[in-house]
Design a protein around this motif. Structure first.
Motif, PDB file in Angstrom:
ATOM      1  N   GLU A   1      -5.104  -3.285 -11.633  1.00  0.00           N
ATOM      2  CA  GLU A   1      -4.157  -2.174 -11.483  1.00  0.00           C
ATOM      3  C   GLU A   1      -3.198  -2.107 -12.677  1.00  0.00           C
ATOM      4  OE1 GLU A   1      -4.074   0.112  -9.253  1.00  0.00           O
ATOM      5  OE2 GLU A   1      -5.387  -0.615  -7.667  1.00  0.00           O
ATOM      6  N   LEU A   2      -2.831  -3.278 -13.201  1.00  0.00           N
ATOM      7  CA  LEU A   2      -1.855  -3.336 -14.293  1.00  0.00           C
ATOM      8  C   LEU A   2      -2.511  -3.276 -15.664  1.00  0.00           C
ATOM      9  CD1 LEU A   2       0.490  -6.119 -12.862  1.00  0.00           C
ATOM     10  CD2 LEU A   2       0.831  -3.644 -12.786  1.00  0.00           C
ATOM     11  N   GLY A   3      -3.825  -3.133 -15.692  1.00  0.00           N
ATOM     12  CA  GLY A   3      -4.530  -3.008 -16.961  1.00  0.00           C
ATOM     13  C   GLY A   3      -4.458  -4.249 -17.827  1.00  0.00           C
ATOM     14  N   HIS A   4      -4.201  -5.433 -17.221  1.00  0.00           N
ATOM     15  CA  HIS A   4      -4.103  -6.699 -17.964  1.00  0.00           C
ATOM     16  C   HIS A   4      -3.061  -6.617 -19.085  1.00  0.00           C
ATOM     17  CE1 HIS A   4      -7.896  -7.293 -15.855  1.00  0.00           C
ATOM     18  NE2 HIS A   4      -7.843  -8.580 -16.152  1.00  0.00           N
TER      19      HIS A   4
ATOM     20  N   ARG B   1      12.253 -10.218  -5.237  1.00  0.00           N
ATOM     21  CA  ARG B   1      12.180  -9.556  -3.935  1.00  0.00           C
ATOM     22  C   ARG B   1      11.376 -10.366  -2.914  1.00  0.00           C
ATOM     23  NH1 ARG B   1      15.490  -7.425  -6.439  1.00  0.00           N
ATOM     24  NH2 ARG B   1      15.689  -5.211  -7.012  1.00  0.00           N
ATOM     25  N   HIS B   2      10.968 -11.570  -3.314  1.00  0.00           N
ATOM     26  CA  HIS B   2      10.236 -12.480  -2.412  1.00  0.00           C
ATOM     27  C   HIS B   2       8.975 -11.811  -1.858  1.00  0.00           C
ATOM     28  CE1 HIS B   2      13.838 -14.941  -2.638  1.00  0.00           C
ATOM     29  NE2 HIS B   2      14.556 -13.922  -2.176  1.00  0.00           N
ATOM     30  N   LYS B   3       8.190 -11.249  -2.759  1.00  0.00           N
ATOM     31  CA  LYS B   3       6.956 -10.578  -2.363  1.00  0.00           C
ATOM     32  C   LYS B   3       5.745 -11.383  -2.829  1.00  0.00           C
ATOM     33  CE  LYS B   3       8.951  -6.804  -0.769  1.00  0.00           C
ATOM     34  NZ  LYS B   3       8.937  -6.469   0.672  1.00  0.00           N
ATOM     35  N   THR B   4       4.706 -11.349  -2.033  1.00  0.00           N
ATOM     36  CA  THR B   4       3.424 -11.916  -2.455  1.00  0.00           C
ATOM     37  C   THR B   4       2.668 -10.862  -3.251  1.00  0.00           C
ATOM     38  OG1 THR B   4       2.225 -11.161  -0.500  1.00  0.00           O
ATOM     39  CG2 THR B   4       3.316 -13.310  -0.357  1.00  0.00           C
ATOM     40  N   ILE B   5       1.602 -11.295  -3.907  1.00  0.00           N
ATOM     41  CA  ILE B   5       0.787 -10.344  -4.669  1.00  0.00           C
ATOM     42  C   ILE B   5       0.194  -9.291  -3.734  1.00  0.00           C
ATOM     43  CG2 ILE B   5      -1.413 -10.126  -5.893  1.00  0.00           C
ATOM     44  CD1 ILE B   5      -0.690 -12.493  -7.564  1.00  0.00           C
TER      45      ILE B   5
ATOM     46  N   LEU C   1       2.509  -2.029  -2.128  1.00  0.00           N
ATOM     47  CA  LEU C   1       3.551  -1.153  -2.636  1.00  0.00           C
ATOM     48  C   LEU C   1       3.048  -0.335  -3.821  1.00  0.00           C
ATOM     49  CD1 LEU C   1       6.619  -3.594  -2.569  1.00  0.00           C
ATOM     50  CD2 LEU C   1       6.210  -1.661  -1.031  1.00  0.00           C
ATOM     51  N   PHE C   2       2.316  -0.991  -4.713  1.00  0.00           N
ATOM     52  CA  PHE C   2       1.844  -0.356  -5.944  1.00  0.00           C
ATOM     53  C   PHE C   2       0.870   0.778  -5.634  1.00  0.00           C
ATOM     54  CE2 PHE C   2      -0.331  -0.002 -10.016  1.00  0.00           C
ATOM     55  CZ  PHE C   2       0.692  -0.234 -10.936  1.00  0.00           C
TER      56      PHE C   2
ATOM     57  N   SER D   1       5.464   5.567  -5.919  1.00  0.00           N
ATOM     58  CA  SER D   1       5.768   4.140  -5.768  1.00  0.00           C
ATOM     59  C   SER D   1       5.368   3.376  -7.018  1.00  0.00           C
ATOM     60  CB  SER D   1       5.029   3.568  -4.549  1.00  0.00           C
ATOM     61  OG  SER D   1       5.480   4.170  -3.363  1.00  0.00           O
ATOM     62  N   THR D   2       4.238   3.723  -7.576  1.00  0.00           N
ATOM     63  CA  THR D   2       3.780   3.067  -8.803  1.00  0.00           C
ATOM     64  C   THR D   2       4.769   3.303  -9.932  1.00  0.00           C
ATOM     65  OG1 THR D   2       1.482   3.431  -8.115  1.00  0.00           O
ATOM     66  CG2 THR D   2       1.864   2.866 -10.415  1.00  0.00           C
ATOM     67  N   ILE D   3       5.215   4.542 -10.073  1.00  0.00           N
ATOM     68  CA  ILE D   3       6.175   4.865 -11.136  1.00  0.00           C
ATOM     69  C   ILE D   3       7.469   4.078 -10.944  1.00  0.00           C
ATOM     70  CG2 ILE D   3       7.622   6.706 -12.066  1.00  0.00           C
ATOM     71  CD1 ILE D   3       5.272   8.633 -11.440  1.00  0.00           C
ATOM     72  N   THR D   4       7.924   3.990  -9.699  1.00  0.00           N
ATOM     73  CA  THR D   4       9.162   3.242  -9.419  1.00  0.00           C
ATOM     74  C   THR D   4       9.023   1.781  -9.828  1.00  0.00           C
ATOM     75  OG1 THR D   4       9.671   4.703  -7.563  1.00  0.00           O
ATOM     76  CG2 THR D   4      10.768   2.558  -7.609  1.00  0.00           C
ATOM     77  N   LEU D   5       7.903   1.172  -9.492  1.00  0.00           N
ATOM     78  CA  LEU D   5       7.686  -0.234  -9.844  1.00  0.00           C
ATOM     79  C   LEU D   5       7.592  -0.417 -11.354  1.00  0.00           C
ATOM     80  CD1 LEU D   5       5.159  -1.283  -7.067  1.00  0.00           C
ATOM     81  CD2 LEU D   5       7.534  -2.017  -7.292  1.00  0.00           C
ATOM     82  N   LEU D   6       6.986   0.543 -12.057  1.00  0.00           N
ATOM     83  CA  LEU D   6       6.873   0.440 -13.512  1.00  0.00           C
ATOM     84  C   LEU D   6       8.218   0.691 -14.191  1.00  0.00           C
ATOM     85  CD1 LEU D   6       3.462   2.274 -14.083  1.00  0.00           C
ATOM     86  CD2 LEU D   6       3.898  -0.183 -14.165  1.00  0.00           C
TER      87      LEU D   6
END
Length: 946
Positions: free
Chosen positions: A204-207, A222-226, A232-233, A239-244
């Protein structure tokens, strides 16, 4: 070096080794030329980190070397970095305002400083940094050219790198491989996730290193697992834009993927506004293989486009294929760009969306076979643009969207077989033409016709026929009945009518088909594809009406012309001719097999095995296999196609229903009546709504089930089934319809099987008169009723009446069928049985001799031939001609003796020999092996009579 290497940074060993090769000096006299190289790549790809790693490696290899880090994002930072060198080394004159400090540093490095050094000039993204300043010099003039040093540039702009060091010394940095990328998550994150989850997020992150570190920072804080981050992603694009956009502290500054790329975007927008607009346009398309033809604006020059796309390519926002005819866009770049576009306001977003719509509408061709390759190339981009350009308001944009939807729908129908999605798009196109006030235009009516075609293919036949009629009536009034558009609608209506089970529709289809073909032959060249379509439509309906000879001629003509005009590998190669050939008496199975296998190969190759058209061609293949006697292969193929039709078309689609019917018929022909009952009972249970509506296809299933009940002697169930079929067909088709009469025939046959001969006789005599009047005295189904009536007479010992029936049937069959046809030979057997019972032995003998002659020609060693010999022996014996009878019996005895050990594997024996006959055969063969030649007369070996 201004900062230490990131402890989480991975080696990028391949890039480090390549830099060593590029910096390798050649021995020679004179001052050393500076070694130069450049790292370029997308923002966040890790260029600066590679430079840091290389700097520390140089220090490790040469502890006395110096490392100079020059910030080159703008001229001010460049000058500041040079001033820091002068200050750190206390260069004389550095504080003198009349001294050019940048030149001072260059002179010192070239002529005074004796130690080896590495200068890293970081973030040289803007070529304007090398513009000449007020003193007439540029930053490039201050970079050392001869000295004991190396210079490494980093830049997001590949064009700048190539200008500075040349193509051979420019290294484009690629994303991390999976093993390297996983290390950036950190130990704790890796321990709470699986490798599969890690690799999914990396994809998803394009490495991309910066994106990975940004995600790792978010998960830690945020204490999140992958797995949670992935959810979320993937939740939505927003949501993706917010995370980026999530800001985190990198080794040198607060950063995020979005902010890193915004730097590049702002430069692109300032340098070439058209390139920024092009980036917005591309972001609305699918990110892979965006054709250049979909990006070039009307009236835009080739040079202007090349400059715009070249700048995007230089910053690694897009990358070309080998031919530079299409471009790919980095997935995250696309998402972030869409976010930027949204930030520009609704007006620009709408403007770019409509511009994209106009471009693809002007380029996407009609979805006919000849354009499939081009359609396939454009379709992913159309599917991305259509949802983003739904709110059209001006008439040109409305019509552009309607045209695009029509072309896409026809491609989806033809190439993909996605009838449901095609219907949705055609309905929207129809509404758009109405919105634009163009509902009566040729284009709008063409969309409606296509909608009717798709509705018919979805199984909504009644609604499709109704829509065809409405369109044709309007076109006939507006354009004339012989207008090409009117004729195309007429042909489509005729084709829809030809595939129904209603006789009145079939007759209307024939009339329409003949008229359409006539008008087209007058107004079009003889090899025009529309004439081929009319030949096909008319030929098929003639076959449905039982006019086999004319149907075969038209379909043969259609096929031969189609191969010339369209080519043998066109997906519309018809298999209907093969069906006609299989229906002949005897069937032309060799040519039919060639046609069907060719059609299967072409359709499978062009459309795929899950295309509805391919399912139909395989259905025809299963029919062929049945005719060839390959029942097991046919059954397996039918079950496979039934499962596909269920999944693709749905349980109530006509193709699915006919797959069930065909499989049930195949099982019946193999006398697997238990399997017939299991199949049809199960399928009827799923369709009680269709049963209650007397849907004709379902009534056929019920008829097959009724016959399976008869063969299993479940007469009460059979009676109930036939009663329901008769009632349903009488209501839907009428009491005198051929299908209703067929169900009555089965009811009469049932009564005969039950031993209720009076009832059977009453039903069958009335039915025989009806069929003779409606279908004709020589029609196959009329003869079938006469045959069953003969059996009923025979069962009542009305042998004279039975003889009359069998003689009438035999007379017709001998005139219309080859003498060796199995149905003709079966009637001969029945007739012989009536002659025996009436003691007409001489006539019986004559028939036995003829039957034996025919059987000998067909298969000398078959069960039926031995049976004919046995009948002849009995006929001679009944007339007291014992010696002749014994001679015939000796022939039988010799043939039985010479049968192979596995003679029961022969189908003629397996399907016909009785248990008593089988025991007699085996006993006789055992005695023969011991040399015993006597078993009595022939009737102890085979039962005499029919």
């Amino acid at each position: 070096v201004p900062f230490a290497p990131n402890p989480s940074f991975v080696g990028r060993h391949d890039v480090i080794m390549l830099l060593d090769q590029l910096f390798l000096r050649e021995d020679g006299a004179g001052p050393a030329t500076i070694g130069k190289a450049a790292l370029c790549g997308l923002g966040g790809i890790g260029k600066s980190q590679i430079a840091v790693r290389y700097a520390h490696r140089q220090r490790e290899l040469s502890p006395m070397s110096s490392i100079f880090w020059i910030h080159a994002s703008n001229i001010s930072r460049f000058e500041k970095s040079y001033a820091n060198i002068a200050e750190d080394f206390q260069l004389s004159g550095r504080d003198d305002p009349t001294v050019d400090v940048l030149q001072l540093v260059r002179n010192w490095l070239e002529s005074q400083y004796q130690m080896p050094w590495l200068m890293i000039i970081d973030n040289v993204d803007d070529a304007h940094i090398f513009d000449k300043t007020e003193n007439g010099k540029s930053a490039l003039d201050y970079i050392p050219q001869v000295a004991n040093g190396l210079i490494l540039y980093t830049s997001r702009n590949r064009d700048v790198c190539m200008d500075l060091v040349g193509e051979k010394h420019t290294i484009s940095v690629s994303p991390l491989d999976a093993a390297e990328a996983r290390l950036l998550f950190g130990e704790s994150t890796r321990q709470t996730s699986t490798q599969e989850e890690q690799d999914a997020l990396l994809t998803e992150l394009g490495h991309l290193p910066l994106a990975i570190k940004q995600a790792a920072s978010f998960m830690t804080k945020r204490h999140k697992t992958i797995a949670q981050y992935l959810n979320l992603f993937r939740d939505s694009e927003q949501s993706t834009i917010t995370l980026l956009n999530h800001m985190f502290v990198d080794t040198e500054a607060v950063s995020s993927v979005s902010t890193a790329w915004m730097i590049s975007f702002k430069f692109i927008k300032a340098e070439n506004p058209q390139a920024a607009r092009l980036l917005f346009l591309m972001s609305l398309m699918d990110r892979d293989s965006i054709p250049v033809l979909l990006m070039v604006m009307p009236f835009e020059t080739a040079v202007a486009f090349d400059e715009a796309i070249g700048l995007l390519e230089a910053f690694f926002f897009v990358s070309p294929d080998e031919t530079a005819r299409s471009y790919d866009m980095h997935r995250l770049v696309q998402i972030v760009t869409r976010g930027w576009l949204g930030d520009q306001g609704e007006e620009l977003t709408r403007d770019i969306s409509l511009q994209a719509l106009r471009l693809v509408s002007s380029k996407f061709p009609d979805g006919v076979f000849e354009n499939w390759a081009e359609c396939a190339q454009y379709l992913p981009h159309v599917e991305s643009i259509l949802p983003r350009s739904a709110n059209v308001s001006t008439k040109p944009d409305i019509l552009a969207r309607a045209k695009l939807l029509s072309h896409v729908a026809w491609y989806l129908k033809g190439r993909r077989g996605n009838y449901t999605l095609a219907q949705t798009k055609l309905e929207e196109a129809k509404n758009l033409y109405e919105q634009a006030g163009e509902a009566d235009s040729i284009e709008a009516l063409r969309v409606e016709r296509r909608l009717a075609v798709v509705m018919n293919q979805l199984g909504h036949t009644d609604a499709a026929i109704q829509l065809f009629r409405k369109i044709r009536d309007f076109q006939a009034k507006a354009f004339g009945s012989d207008h090409l558009e009117t004729l195309e609608t007429s042909d489509a209506l005729a084709a829809a009518l030809s595939n129904t089970l209603f006789p009145k529709y079939l007759q209307e289809s024939e009339s329409l088909g003949r008229a359409t073909l006539h008008h087209r032959e007058i107004g079009l060249p003889e090899d025009h594809p529309d004439i081929l379509t009319s030949l096909h439509t008319l030929g098929w309906v003639l076959f449905r009406l039982g006019k086999f000879d004319e149907a075969g001629k038209l379909l043969e003509k259609c096929l031969s012309k189609r191969n010339v005009v369209l080519g043998e590998h066109h997906p519309d190669v018809p298999t209907e001719l093969a069906i006609v050939l299989l229906s002949l008496k005897p069937p032309n199975s060799v040519r039919a097999e060639y046609l069907i296998r060719h059609s299967v190969n072409v359709t499978s190759l062009l459309c795929g095995k899950e295309h509805p058209s391919t399912i139909i061609t395989y259905y025809n293949m299963s029919t062929l296999l049945r005719v060839l006697g390959k029942y097991e292969e046919s059954e397996a193929l039918q079950r496979e196609q039934l499962a596909l039709s269920y999944n693709i078309l749905g349980k109530n689609h006509p193709t699915t229903l006919w797959c069930i019917i065909s499989l049930a018929q195949a099982l019946s022909e193999q006398r697997k009546f238990e399997l017939v009952r299991e199949l049809v009972e199960s399928e009827l249970e799923k369709r009680q709504d269709l049963v209650s509506k007397s849907v004709l296809d379902v009534l056929i299933m019920m008829e097959i089930l009724g016959n399976a009940y008869v063969e299993s002697k479940q007469y009460t169930l059979a009676d109930s089934m036939f009663q329901a079929v008769i009632a349903g067909r009488s209501q839907v088709l009428g009491a005198d319809d051929a299908s209703t009469l067929r169900a009555l025939h089965y009811m009469g046959r049932l009564r005969w099987k039950e031993g209720k001969n009076d009832e059977a006789e009453a039903i069958l005599i009335k039915l025989l008169h009806q069929r003779a009047a409606i279908l004709g005295k020589t029609h196959e189904e009329t003869l079938l009723t006469a045959t069953v009536l003969g059996h009923s007479f025979y069962s009542q010992q009305k042998y004279a009446e039975a003889e009359i029936m069998f003689r009438q049937v035999l007379s017709v069959k001998e005139q219309t069928l080859p003498p060796t046809d199995e149905s003709t030979l079966a009637i001969r057997d029945n007739l012989e049985a009536t002659l025996v019972e009436q003691q007409k032995y001489a006539e019986w003998e004559a028939h036995c001799l003829k039957t034996l002659e025919l059987r000998q020609k067909l298969a000398p060693e078959s069960y039926h031939t031995l049976r004919a010999l046995s009948n002849l022996a009995s006929a001679l014996d009944r007339q007291g001609r014992k010696d002749e009878s014994q001679a015939v019996f000796n022939t039988i005895r010799l043939r039985v003796q010479n049968l192979p050990a596995n003679f029961m594997d022969d189908k003629s024996y397996a399907d016909n020999i009785s248990s008593e006959e089988a025991e007699a055969f085996q006993a006789f063969r055992a005695l023969q092996s011991r040399g015993d030649n006597g078993l009595g007369d022939g009737r102890t070996i085979m039962e005499s009579g029919s």
